[in-house]
Each structure stands twice: as structure tokens, then as C-alpha cells.
Design an enzyme around this catalytic site. Sequence first.
Site, PDB file in Angstrom:
ATOM      1  N   HIS A 161      13.565   3.792  -8.574  1.00 38.37           N
ATOM      2  CA  HIS A 161      13.079   4.128  -7.231  1.00 38.37           C
ATOM      3  C   HIS A 161      14.152   3.847  -6.192  1.00 38.37           C
ATOM      4  CE1 HIS A 161       9.088   4.115  -9.113  1.00 38.37           C
ATOM      5  NE2 HIS A 161       8.696   4.840  -8.071  1.00 38.37           N
ATOM      6  N   LYS A 165      12.085   0.075  -1.991  1.00 34.32           N
ATOM      7  CA  LYS A 165      10.858  -0.327  -2.703  1.00 34.32           C
ATOM      8  C   LYS A 165      10.820  -1.838  -2.889  1.00 34.32           C
ATOM      9  CE  LYS A 165       7.852   0.933  -6.524  1.00 34.32           C
ATOM     10  NZ  LYS A 165       6.702   0.972  -5.626  1.00 34.32           N
TER      11      LYS A 165
HETATM   12  P1  NAD Z   1       6.323   1.905   4.265  1.00 36.61           P
HETATM   13  O1  NAD Z   1       6.862   0.533   4.353  1.00 36.61           O
HETATM   14  O2  NAD Z   1       7.141   3.045   4.782  1.00 36.61           O
HETATM   15  O3  NAD Z   1       4.885   1.978   4.954  1.00 36.61           O
HETATM   16  C1  NAD Z   1       3.954   0.939   5.006  1.00 36.61           C
HETATM   17  C2  NAD Z   1       3.346   0.990   6.391  1.00 36.61           C
HETATM   18  O4  NAD Z   1       2.209   0.132   6.461  1.00 36.61           O
HETATM   19  C3  NAD Z   1       4.338   0.528   7.487  1.00 36.61           C
HETATM   20  O5  NAD Z   1       4.468   1.557   8.454  1.00 36.61           O
HETATM   21  C4  NAD Z   1       3.644  -0.700   8.087  1.00 36.61           C
HETATM   22  O6  NAD Z   1       3.860  -0.797   9.477  1.00 36.61           O
HETATM   23  C5  NAD Z   1       2.189  -0.362   7.781  1.00 36.61           C
HETATM   24  N1  NAD Z   1       1.322  -1.528   7.897  1.00 36.61           N
HETATM   25  C6  NAD Z   1       1.523  -2.777   7.396  1.00 36.61           C
HETATM   26  N2  NAD Z   1       0.500  -3.567   7.768  1.00 36.61           N
HETATM   27  C7  NAD Z   1      -0.359  -2.821   8.509  1.00 36.61           C
HETATM   28  C8  NAD Z   1      -1.583  -3.069   9.165  1.00 36.61           C
HETATM   29  N3  NAD Z   1      -2.160  -4.262   9.137  1.00 36.61           N
HETATM   30  N4  NAD Z   1      -2.176  -2.044   9.834  1.00 36.61           N
HETATM   31  C9  NAD Z   1      -1.622  -0.833   9.866  1.00 36.61           C
HETATM   32  N5  NAD Z   1      -0.452  -0.525   9.266  1.00 36.61           N
HETATM   33  C10 NAD Z   1       0.167  -1.514   8.595  1.00 36.61           C
HETATM   34  O7  NAD Z   1       5.992   2.133   2.717  1.00 36.61           O
HETATM   35  P2  NAD Z   1       5.639   3.491   1.952  1.00 36.61           P
HETATM   36  O8  NAD Z   1       6.848   4.011   1.246  1.00 36.61           O
HETATM   37  O9  NAD Z   1       4.848   4.401   2.825  1.00 36.61           O
HETATM   38  O10 NAD Z   1       4.713   2.907   0.785  1.00 36.61           O
HETATM   39  C11 NAD Z   1       3.543   2.170   1.083  1.00 36.61           C
HETATM   40  C12 NAD Z   1       2.880   1.758  -0.225  1.00 36.61           C
HETATM   41  O11 NAD Z   1       2.494   2.921  -0.963  1.00 36.61           O
HETATM   42  C13 NAD Z   1       3.789   0.964  -1.177  1.00 36.61           C
HETATM   43  O12 NAD Z   1       3.009  -0.015  -1.830  1.00 36.61           O
HETATM   44  C14 NAD Z   1       4.280   2.012  -2.174  1.00 36.61           C
HETATM   45  O13 NAD Z   1       4.646   1.470  -3.404  1.00 36.61           O
HETATM   46  C15 NAD Z   1       3.041   2.864  -2.283  1.00 36.61           C
HETATM   47  N6  NAD Z   1       3.252   4.240  -2.753  1.00 36.61           N
HETATM   48  C16 NAD Z   1       2.276   4.758  -3.561  1.00 36.61           C
HETATM   49  C17 NAD Z   1       2.352   6.071  -3.973  1.00 36.61           C
HETATM   50  C18 NAD Z   1       1.213   6.639  -4.788  1.00 36.61           C
HETATM   51  O14 NAD Z   1       1.272   7.816  -5.207  1.00 36.61           O
HETATM   52  N7  NAD Z   1       0.138   5.870  -4.994  1.00 36.61           N
HETATM   53  C19 NAD Z   1       3.432   6.877  -3.590  1.00 36.61           C
HETATM   54  C20 NAD Z   1       4.420   6.324  -2.751  1.00 36.61           C
HETATM   55  C21 NAD Z   1       4.306   4.997  -2.325  1.00 36.61           C
END
Ligand code: NAD
Length: 272
Positions: A161, A165
Site C-alpha cells: 500500500h 497507510k
Molecule cells: P484519511 O486519513 O485520508 O481519512 C480519514 C479521515 O477521517 C480524515 O479526514 C480525518 O480528519 C477524519 N476523521 C478522524 N476523526 C474524525 C471524527 N471524529 N469525525 C469526523 N472525521 C474524522 O484516510 P483514508 O485513506 O480515507 O482511509 C480511512 C480508513 O479507510 C482507513 O482505515 C483505511 O485503511 C480504510 N480504507 C478502507 C477501504 C475499504 O475498501 N474498506 C478502502 C480504502 C481505505
Amino acid sequence: MAVNIGILGTTGRMGRMIAREILEDAHSRFMGGTVREGSPFMDKPLHDVLGLPANTAIPSDAMNTISPEKLLSVCDVVIDFTRPEVSVHHAYVCAAMGKAIVIGTTGFNHDQVQMLADAANHIPIVLAPNMSVGVTLLTAITEIVAQTLDSKYDIEIGEMHHRHKIDSPSGTALALGEAAAKGRNISLKTRAVYDRKGNSGPRKRGDIGFATLRGGDVVGEHTVIFANDGERVELTHKSSDRRIFAQGAVVAAKWIVEQQPGRYSMKDVLGF
Ligand code: NAD
């Protein structure tokens, strides 16, 4: 009728992409999203929050708020891609308000998974570490291959990744490990090997090994290897665009609003 969908964590890489998918989907209505308290996007218009041009059509009543409760009050379902402890809190808020939630966040520990299971006694929850059709299929195939090939075939799972990550191995790699363990009728908890360093000794038959690579902008690559003397079977999935996860999340949101309380996977959503 369109399903009213909100996003918990709109400013994230995934949050922004999911918002765009909802805005382009004729069967969903974008109700807005939440940002964390103290975020520089707290009081900004949604166009800025989502990084969209000012002329993009966004429903005028869609909100940008720090309050999940406020957002939930106007939604049928919410989508959450944030952080484990935040997603658990959101699941409890949804349970209290009787709203469905789709969680894509990865990296939950054992206690957090248990807390999500408790919340799923009250509301329908989709919990999927990977929302892509391809990975959902890979997971199903991994279970079948693990069941078909005997333990002479060593199982190793590799993933790569992007450099941002924060959890490892990826939630998808762990889900593939669970699928392989299920096919073999063993417990991943007792057979997983996450670290090999120094004099780690020969491989034990029946172990499931993991290898993690991080770097650049890699969206997500997973390979499950079944290695025997004389041959090797490798099952690989490569994601080149995060959009596949965003599209899967919106499909899951539209599906979950029709379901009874319980915990569901992408396999349930897609009917595999
Ligand atoms: P990122 O860090 O870009 O986004 C996370 C967001 O959550 C940030 O903008 C942060 O400000 C926000 N956040 C944190 N606490 C918060 C709160 N209390 N209220 C509102 N917003 C809040 O990360 P990302 O790349 O978007 O990934 C997020 C998660 O999704 C990770 O755990 C990643 O591994 C997972 N993910 C899953 C899949 C899937 O298909 N299931 C795909 C990609 C990423």
C-alpha cells in the site's frame, strides 16, 4: 426513492471520493458529512470540504457539521471511513439513533470488533475492510483454494500500500488470512505469522505468513500464495483507483437500509 446518505469523515481521501459517487448516483441523495472537531474545514462550505469546483451541484440543505447526531437525524444510512476508535463511537451513536452504518475503516483490535458486534445487535452494519468487487471475489476464491489444496501447500499473503497507510497488515490481508484459515478449518489467531527476522527457524506446516510492503501511491495490491514442492498457485488483486472502494461503499449503503440488525460483509452485499 433515493436513499439519504451521509458521510462520517468527509475530508478523508475516501470520504471525498464517496461524496462524489453519491452526488453522481441517481438513487442516492447526499445529505452532507462530518469533520472532526478542530479541523480547518469545520466552518467551510461543502465545496471546499470536498475539494470540488464551486459550480458542482450539491443539495442546498446538505450539511457540513462536527456532530454525527445532527447528520444522522436526516440520513437513512451513513458511511464511515475514519479511524477505528472513531468508527466504534459512530457505530454506538447509530445504534442509539436506530440508523444503519457502512464501515470501511480498517485496523480494529479485538475489543473494538466486539464493540461493533454489540452495536450490530441493534442496527444493520456493513463492516468490510475492502469494498471492491474483485477483492470480495478473491476472498471467496481463497477460501475455496485453501479448502481444496492440502496443508502441503504453504499459505503466504503479501500486500503493498501507499506510504500513508497507518495499519499493517492491511485489513484486506487479514480478511484473506481469515478466509484461508476458514478453508483449512484452522484458527488464524494461532497460525498467523506476522514477523520473521533473524534466526526465525524453518516454516511450520499449517502456518499462514504475512508480508507487508509500504511505499509511493500504491492504492492496494494483495497476493495469496499456495506454495508446494514443484508448484505454486498465486491469486493476485491490484487496485489502481480508490473509486472502486467508494462505489462499493455506496452500493453497500443502498443495500443495508433494507436489512435487519446484524453484521454484514461485502460478500453479503454482493450476494457471492
Ligand atoms: P484519511 O486519513 O485520508 O481519512 C480519514 C479521515 O477521517 C480524515 O479526514 C480525518 O480528519 C477524519 N476523521 C478522524 N476523526 C474524525 C471524527 N471524529 N469525525 C469526523 N472525521 C474524522 O484516510 P483514508 O485513506 O480515507 O482511509 C480511512 C480508513 O479507510 C482507513 O482505515 C483505511 O485503511 C480504510 N480504507 C478502507 C477501504 C475499504 O475498501 N474498506 C478502502 C480504502 C481505505
